[in-house]
Design a protein around this motif. Sequence first.
Motif, PDB file in Angstrom:
ATOM      1  N   GLY A   1      36.648  34.820  38.354  1.00 51.80           N
ATOM      2  CA  GLY A   1      37.926  34.522  37.712  1.00 51.80           C
ATOM      3  C   GLY A   1      39.095  34.696  38.659  1.00 51.80           C
ATOM      4  O   GLY A   1      39.989  33.846  38.727  1.00 51.80           O
ATOM      5  N   THR A   2      39.092  35.784  39.397  1.00 50.05           N
ATOM      6  CA  THR A   2      40.164  36.044  40.362  1.00 50.05           C
ATOM      7  C   THR A   2      40.124  35.029  41.492  1.00 50.05           C
ATOM      8  O   THR A   2      41.145  34.444  41.855  1.00 50.05           O
ATOM      9  N   ALA A   3      38.946  34.818  42.062  1.00 53.06           N
ATOM     10  CA  ALA A   3      38.820  33.909  43.207  1.00 53.06           C
ATOM     11  C   ALA A   3      39.237  32.488  42.829  1.00 53.06           C
ATOM     12  O   ALA A   3      39.980  31.832  43.570  1.00 53.06           O
ATOM     13  N   TYR A   4      38.778  32.028  41.695  1.00 55.87           N
ATOM     14  CA  TYR A   4      39.114  30.660  41.289  1.00 55.87           C
ATOM     15  C   TYR A   4      40.610  30.520  41.034  1.00 55.87           C
ATOM     16  O   TYR A   4      41.230  29.537  41.439  1.00 55.87           O
ATOM     17  N   ALA A   5      41.206  31.507  40.383  1.00 50.35           N
ATOM     18  CA  ALA A   5      42.639  31.455  40.093  1.00 50.35           C
ATOM     19  C   ALA A   5      43.452  31.468  41.388  1.00 50.35           C
ATOM     20  O   ALA A   5      44.438  30.731  41.513  1.00 50.35           O
ATOM     21  N   VAL A   6      43.050  32.276  42.357  1.00 47.73           N
ATOM     22  CA  VAL A   6      43.758  32.321  43.636  1.00 47.73           C
ATOM     23  C   VAL A   6      43.600  30.988  44.365  1.00 47.73           C
ATOM     24  O   VAL A   6      44.565  30.442  44.897  1.00 47.73           O
ATOM     25  N   TRP A   7      42.384  30.449  44.389  1.00 44.17           N
ATOM     26  CA  TRP A   7      42.099  29.168  45.057  1.00 44.17           C
ATOM     27  C   TRP A   7      42.960  28.048  44.466  1.00 44.17           C
ATOM     28  O   TRP A   7      43.637  27.324  45.183  1.00 44.17           O
ATOM     29  N   VAL A   8      42.945  27.946  43.158  1.00 45.41           N
ATOM     30  CA  VAL A   8      43.719  26.913  42.484  1.00 45.41           C
ATOM     31  C   VAL A   8      45.221  27.172  42.640  1.00 45.41           C
ATOM     32  O   VAL A   8      45.999  26.245  42.843  1.00 45.41           O
TER      33      VAL A   8
ATOM     34  N   ILE B   1      46.841  28.706  45.139  1.00 47.41           N
ATOM     35  CA  ILE B   1      47.277  28.331  46.484  1.00 47.41           C
ATOM     36  C   ILE B   1      47.405  26.815  46.575  1.00 47.41           C
ATOM     37  O   ILE B   1      48.397  26.287  47.084  1.00 47.41           O
ATOM     38  N   GLY B   2      46.405  26.114  46.078  1.00 50.45           N
ATOM     39  CA  GLY B   2      46.430  24.655  46.117  1.00 50.45           C
ATOM     40  C   GLY B   2      47.567  24.078  45.309  1.00 50.45           C
ATOM     41  O   GLY B   2      48.291  23.185  45.771  1.00 50.45           O
ATOM     42  N   THR B   3      47.766  24.587  44.114  1.00 50.70           N
ATOM     43  CA  THR B   3      48.823  24.086  43.238  1.00 50.70           C
ATOM     44  C   THR B   3      50.199  24.294  43.855  1.00 50.70           C
ATOM     45  O   THR B   3      51.010  23.366  43.929  1.00 50.70           O
ATOM     46  N   LEU B   4      50.452  25.509  44.299  1.00 52.47           N
ATOM     47  CA  LEU B   4      51.746  25.811  44.898  1.00 52.47           C
ATOM     48  C   LEU B   4      51.965  24.984  46.165  1.00 52.47           C
ATOM     49  O   LEU B   4      53.030  24.392  46.357  1.00 52.47           O
ATOM     50  N   GLY B   5      50.948  24.931  47.026  1.00 54.43           N
ATOM     51  CA  GLY B   5      51.081  24.198  48.280  1.00 54.43           C
ATOM     52  C   GLY B   5      51.310  22.714  48.084  1.00 54.43           C
ATOM     53  O   GLY B   5      52.174  22.111  48.741  1.00 54.43           O
TER      54      GLY B   5
ATOM     55  N   VAL C   1      52.713  31.909  41.191  1.00 54.79           N
ATOM     56  CA  VAL C   1      52.623  32.904  42.264  1.00 54.79           C
ATOM     57  C   VAL C   1      52.495  34.305  41.670  1.00 54.79           C
ATOM     58  O   VAL C   1      51.664  35.114  42.113  1.00 54.79           O
ATOM     59  N   THR C   2      53.286  34.593  40.664  1.00 53.04           N
ATOM     60  CA  THR C   2      53.240  35.904  40.021  1.00 53.04           C
ATOM     61  C   THR C   2      51.872  36.159  39.394  1.00 53.04           C
ATOM     62  O   THR C   2      51.305  37.246  39.539  1.00 53.04           O
ATOM     63  N   GLY C   3      51.337  35.160  38.725  1.00 47.82           N
ATOM     64  CA  GLY C   3      50.021  35.311  38.104  1.00 47.82           C
ATOM     65  C   GLY C   3      48.915  35.518  39.115  1.00 47.82           C
ATOM     66  O   GLY C   3      48.043  36.382  38.941  1.00 47.82           O
ATOM     67  N   VAL C   4      48.948  34.761  40.200  1.00 52.66           N
ATOM     68  CA  VAL C   4      47.922  34.906  41.244  1.00 52.66           C
ATOM     69  C   VAL C   4      48.037  36.280  41.899  1.00 52.66           C
ATOM     70  O   VAL C   4      47.028  36.961  42.109  1.00 52.66           O
TER      71      VAL C   4
END
Length: 104
Positions: free
Chosen positions: A56-63, A65-69, A94-97
């Motif tokens: 859950g954490t890894a997927y949220a961080v991955w998505v 980073i991609g979304t923000l970028g 960003v806050t959620g990640v």
Amino acid sequence: MAWILLVAAGLLEIVWALALKQADGLTRFWPSLLGIGTAGLSLALLALSLRSLPVGTAYAVWVGIGTLGVALAGIIALGESVSVFRVICLMLIVTGVAGLKFAE
């Protein structure tokens, strides 16, 4: 090491999304090849990071980073619109990640 792989995977997500935008529906060979290739590498790095990180954490961080970028690249490089509401929404991502990272 898992976090480094995950950040690299997220950065590659930005590359493949932008490449596919330039691929024009997969009708342009080189951008299509870059997009598909970096998508595969991004998924592989995500998979490697999942050996030690919660999914859950890894997927949220991955998505995240991609979304923000991709959103920032769209605004900066592609002339997409920017509004206060859009910036607030990006800040919420960003806050959620960051929250998920620190909650781990």
